[in-house]
Design a protein around this motif. Structure first.
Motif, PDB file in Angstrom:
ATOM      1  N   LYS A 147       0.809  -1.209   0.000  1.00  9.06           N
ATOM      2  CA  LYS A 147       0.000   0.000   0.000  1.00  9.06           C
ATOM      3  C   LYS A 147       0.846   1.263   0.000  1.00  9.06           C
ATOM      4  O   LYS A 147       0.444   2.279  -0.570  1.00  9.06           O
ATOM      5  N   LEU A 148       2.002   1.225   0.654  1.00  7.46           N
ATOM      6  CA  LEU A 148       2.829   2.427   0.700  1.00  7.46           C
ATOM      7  C   LEU A 148       3.303   2.824  -0.694  1.00  7.46           C
ATOM      8  O   LEU A 148       3.250   3.998  -1.060  1.00  7.46           O
ATOM      9  N   ALA A 149       3.740   1.852  -1.475  1.00  6.66           N
ATOM     10  CA  ALA A 149       4.185   2.154  -2.834  1.00  6.66           C
ATOM     11  C   ALA A 149       3.035   2.675  -3.686  1.00  6.66           C
ATOM     12  O   ALA A 149       3.215   3.596  -4.490  1.00  6.66           O
ATOM     13  N   VAL A 150       1.850   2.101  -3.520  1.00  9.47           N
ATOM     14  CA  VAL A 150       0.680   2.576  -4.259  1.00  9.47           C
ATOM     15  C   VAL A 150       0.352   4.014  -3.871  1.00  9.47           C
ATOM     16  O   VAL A 150       0.048   4.856  -4.738  1.00  9.47           O
ATOM     17  N   ALA A 151       0.428   4.325  -2.575  1.00  5.56           N
ATOM     18  CA  ALA A 151       0.142   5.684  -2.120  1.00  5.56           C
ATOM     19  C   ALA A 151       1.171   6.671  -2.646  1.00  5.56           C
ATOM     20  O   ALA A 151       0.817   7.772  -3.097  1.00  5.56           O
ATOM     21  N   VAL A 152       2.452   6.295  -2.614  1.00 13.33           N
ATOM     22  CA  VAL A 152       3.496   7.190  -3.121  1.00 13.33           C
ATOM     23  C   VAL A 152       3.299   7.444  -4.611  1.00 13.33           C
ATOM     24  O   VAL A 152       3.401   8.579  -5.085  1.00 13.33           O
ATOM     25  N   THR A 153       3.015   6.396  -5.368  1.00 12.52           N
ATOM     26  CA  THR A 153       2.776   6.557  -6.803  1.00 12.52           C
ATOM     27  C   THR A 153       1.587   7.468  -7.069  1.00 12.52           C
ATOM     28  O   THR A 153       1.625   8.323  -7.977  1.00 12.52           O
TER      29      THR A 153
END
Length: 359
Positions: A174-180
């Motif tokens: 989820k963190l990578a999705v949020a950053v993207t």
């Protein structure tokens, strides 16, 4: 197939060989000939219709070029080749449409700004120079642009590159999705919004004064998403086999990224960074809100107001005199030259640091 290709009979041509298939082909000069004819007909139609704009003549010529290419190729060769040539002609037409405004912009800027480029213009500020006065210079604006863009680059480039490395090499969940998602959102943020955010946070809430550094903070917001997205795409182009080969030799992942992945993608990363620098170098809205302009030289970006090349161009244009217009065109030429030099330096670094390939 009989109308497209025919077999040369023995004895009809001294250079023909039995069993060789002959295709009807247009000569190599045919596209150039069609282009010349399209330009001539387009000019004639423009004059006959009373069209005063040469741009309209050019558009008519482009349309005639594409249509003429299809009709002539279909008649001489076949429809399949005609479609291929039409696509090629459309690509060339789009290229011309894109290049002509760029050439017009550069040519106009050089024609109107070159007369202002001299030692006095590049080494003096606007201190004590009135709007109707001749003279004055852009030195203080050059210093402001270099300092503001330099500070923004020092902050934004490491953050953007490390964020891209995280997304490509480590990002999962989820963190990578949020950053993207937030990077995509930041890419579309108008520059005035970034300036208003720094104005509200840095000046109104924290109480700092207007300065070049405040403008740099707004430029950081605009620069980070461009660096992240361009670096991310370049890292994705690095073959996974290189990573696997390095890891198979027992090299730690961080060292693989540092010694294998980054050097391989350095050329593209540098190009993306220079594109980001070129974008923020021409931003005016955050500078209007945060840097506030200064006709005198201020070498300290952390204290006091400053100027910059975009702000200087806007300021001179607003004055509305013939002398101020000339100074604005001169500053615009300096800004274009600044961006071009950055791109040349980036290409040199990319070629120098590119991985060496053997035969």
């Amino acid at each position: 197939m009989s109308d497209i290709m025919t077999k040369n009979p023995r004895g009809t041509d001294p250079l023909a060989r039995p069993g060789v298939l002959a295709h009807r082909r247009m000569p190599r000069w045919a596209p150039a000939g069609i282009a010349v004819a399209a330009i001539a007909v387009g000019t004639a139609l423009g004059l006959a219709l009373g069209l005063s704009s040469k741009i309209q003549w050019g558009l008519i010529a482009l349309i005639l070029f594409v249509l003429g290419t299809y009709v002539i190729t279909a008649a001489v060769e076949d429809r399949r080749q005609a479609k291929d040539r039409v696509v090629t002609s459309a690509v060339w037409a789009c290229f011309v449409v894109a290049v002509v405004p760029l050439y017009s912009l550069v040519e106009t800027t050089i024609a109107k700004g070159a007369k202002m480029i001299n030692g006095n213009f590049l080494s003096h500020s606007m201190a004590g120079v009135l709007s109707n006065d001749t003279g004055g210079g852009v030195y203080h604006a050059i210093i402001g642009t270099l300092e503001q863009v330099g500070l923004a680059s020092l902050i934004a480039i490491p953050i953007g590159v490390f964020t891209a490395i995280y997304l490509v090499e480590y990002g999962r969940g989820k963190l990578a999705v949020a950053v993207t998602f937030f990077v995509d959102v930041m890419t579309g943020i108008p520059s005035i919004v970034a300036g208003l955010f720094i104005l509200a946070f840095w000046i109104l809430v924290l109480g700092f004064s207007y300065s070049g550094f405040a403008g740099s903070l707004a430029l950081v917001i605009l620069m980070i998403p461009v660096v992240v997205r361009s670096t991310e795409e370049m890292l994705k182009l690095v073959p996974n086999e290189l990573r696997e080969a390095s890891l198979a030799l027992g090299v730690p992942k961080w060292r693989t990224i540092l010694k294998v992945v980054l050097p391989t993608a350095l050329g593209g990363i540098t190009t993306g960074v220079m594109l980001a620098v070129a974008r923020i170098a021409g931003e005016t809205a955050p500078i209007l809100l945060l840097v506030f302009g200064n006709p005198m030289i201020n070498n300290d970006p952390f204290h006091g107001t400053q100027s910059s090349l975009p702000f200087y161009i806007y300021e001179q244009y607003v004055l509305g005199t013939e002398q101020s217009y000339d100074r604005a065109w001169g500053a615009a030429l300096v800004l274009i030259a600044f961006v071009m030099i950055l791109n040349l330096v980036a290409r040199g670094i990319a070629r120098w640091k590119a991985p060496k390939t053997g035969r």
